[in-house]
Motif scaffolding. Structure first.
Motif, PDB file in Angstrom:
ATOM      1  N   THR A  79       0.793  -1.130   0.102  1.00 31.41           N
ATOM      2  CA  THR A  79      -0.111   0.036  -0.038  1.00 31.41           C
ATOM      3  C   THR A  79       0.669   1.223  -0.035  1.00 31.41           C
ATOM      4  N   GLY A  80       0.267   2.412  -0.538  1.00 29.73           N
ATOM      5  CA  GLY A  80       1.026   3.602  -0.596  1.00 29.73           C
ATOM      6  C   GLY A  80       0.111   4.817  -0.815  1.00 29.73           C
ATOM      7  N   PRO A  81       0.597   5.898  -0.992  1.00 18.94           N
ATOM      8  CA  PRO A  81      -0.332   7.086  -1.498  1.00 18.94           C
ATOM      9  C   PRO A  81      -0.411   6.994  -3.014  1.00 18.94           C
ATOM     10  N   LYS A 113       8.365  10.700 -20.558  1.00 18.66           N
ATOM     11  CA  LYS A 113       9.097  11.351 -19.571  1.00 18.66           C
ATOM     12  C   LYS A 113       8.268  12.035 -18.289  1.00 18.66           C
ATOM     13  N   ALA A 114       8.296  11.445 -17.355  1.00 14.83           N
ATOM     14  CA  ALA A 114       7.396  12.148 -16.077  1.00 14.83           C
ATOM     15  C   ALA A 114       8.428  12.949 -15.313  1.00 14.83           C
ATOM     16  N   PHE A 115       8.111  13.951 -14.756  1.00 18.46           N
ATOM     17  CA  PHE A 115       9.087  14.953 -14.072  1.00 18.46           C
ATOM     18  C   PHE A 115       7.900  15.827 -12.918  1.00 18.46           C
ATOM     19  N   CYS A 116       8.771  16.497 -12.119  1.00 13.49           N
ATOM     20  CA  CYS A 116       8.244  17.271 -11.137  1.00 13.49           C
ATOM     21  C   CYS A 116       9.189  18.178 -10.455  1.00 13.49           C
ATOM     22  N   TRP A 117       9.085  19.404 -10.934  1.00 11.88           N
ATOM     23  CA  TRP A 117      10.160  20.467 -10.593  1.00 11.88           C
ATOM     24  C   TRP A 117       9.553  21.564  -9.522  1.00 11.88           C
ATOM     25  N   ASP A 118      10.330  21.730  -8.432  1.00 11.42           N
ATOM     26  CA  ASP A 118       9.722  22.882  -7.580  1.00 11.42           C
ATOM     27  C   ASP A 118      10.669  24.130  -8.034  1.00 11.42           C
ATOM     28  N   ILE A 166       6.635  13.498  -8.053  1.00 12.39           N
ATOM     29  CA  ILE A 166       6.047  14.150  -7.199  1.00 12.39           C
ATOM     30  C   ILE A 166       6.253  13.859  -5.565  1.00 12.39           C
ATOM     31  N   LEU A 167       6.199  12.530  -5.213  1.00 12.88           N
ATOM     32  CA  LEU A 167       6.505  12.306  -3.899  1.00 12.88           C
ATOM     33  C   LEU A 167       7.976  12.452  -3.267  1.00 12.88           C
ATOM     34  N   GLY A 168       8.772  12.515  -4.429  1.00 16.53           N
ATOM     35  CA  GLY A 168      10.153  12.552  -4.216  1.00 16.53           C
ATOM     36  C   GLY A 168      10.516  14.168  -4.026  1.00 16.53           C
TER      37      GLY A 168
END
Length: 232
Positions: A79-81, A113-118, A166-168
């Motif tokens: 299980t996880g988010p 490609k999947a990405f998340c950038w702050d 995102i979780l990273g």
């Protein structure tokens, strides 16, 4: 002579080189990124308010019901988010750029490609992966040929990588608090988001006492004005 006249009467359409189009597209994307970074620096997130928005969102029963994924593996339940919870947290955390891009489509497979950038801290997570244009159905491998089926396959497989990205980027303690709040919502220990409670209270005042939002606002302004006058 007639051939030359025909060339002038029917000129060959001008075609931009592929490299020029690619360079123009790259320049446009760069300017968009610069604009996003500028806005993030001009309007940085308030971490306390962002956390409260995340927890308030997790008080929605509809989100809490799909906030966690689970599946059996090796006799145990993993299980996880879920991606839905990750997206909700990202939306309320603010100043993030995230998504899935199909980089290339070849015969029988796509590269995405999947990405998340702050945009504030310049912390970035990125995953490049290959997706086969096939799926398992009724114990057999089915080849996908319809463009819509291929698009949905890329989107579904990319969602797992996007969730990881995102979780990273989001702080781990925010994720943990969001999960706890979702569990409390499912257990019936949540009164619902603050904005929903305010809206319900205003609706109740209007229906039962014929008191509108403007009347309440004017009353609060009058009370504050009197309070300031007495303290001065």
């Amino acid at each position: 002579m007639s051939n030359l006249a025909e060339q002038f009467n029917n000129p060959i359409p001008f075609q931009q080189p592929q490299g020029v189009l690619a360079q123009a597209s790259s320049s446009r994307e760069m300017e968009e990124v610069k604009g996003q970074i500028f806005m993030a620096k001009q309007f940085p997130r308030n971490v306390f308010q962002a956390e409260q928005r995340v927890l308030d969102t997790c008080k929605r029963p509809a989100l809490a019901q799909v906030a966690m994924y689970q599946y059996p593996r090796g006799g145990q339940r993993v299980t996880g988010p879920s991606i839905r919870l990750a997206e909700a947290i990202a939306q309320n955390w603010g100043n993030l750029s995230y998504g899935i891009q199909e980089l290339e489509q070849r015969e029988g497979e796509s590269v995405a490609k999947a990405f998340c950038w702050d945009l504030e801290t310049n912390v970035r997570q990125e995953k490049v992966f290959t997706i086969k244009h096939s799926m398992k159905a009724k114990g057999a491998i089915k080849k996908l040929e319809d463009p819509r089926d291929i698009y949905e396959k890329v989107a579904n497989d990319g969602a797992r990588r996007l969730r990881s990205c995102i979780l990273g980027v989001i702080p781990g303690d925010i994720i943990d608090k969001a999960i706890v709040q979702c569990h409390e919502t499912l257990a019936g220990n949540s009164q619902g988001p603050l904005k929903d409670r305010i809206a319900n209270a205003l609706r109740s005042f209007k229906e039962q006492h014929r008191v509108t939002q403007e009347m309440i606002k004017q009353s609060l302004v009058t009370m504050l004005t009197r309070l300031l006058n007495t303290t001065m």
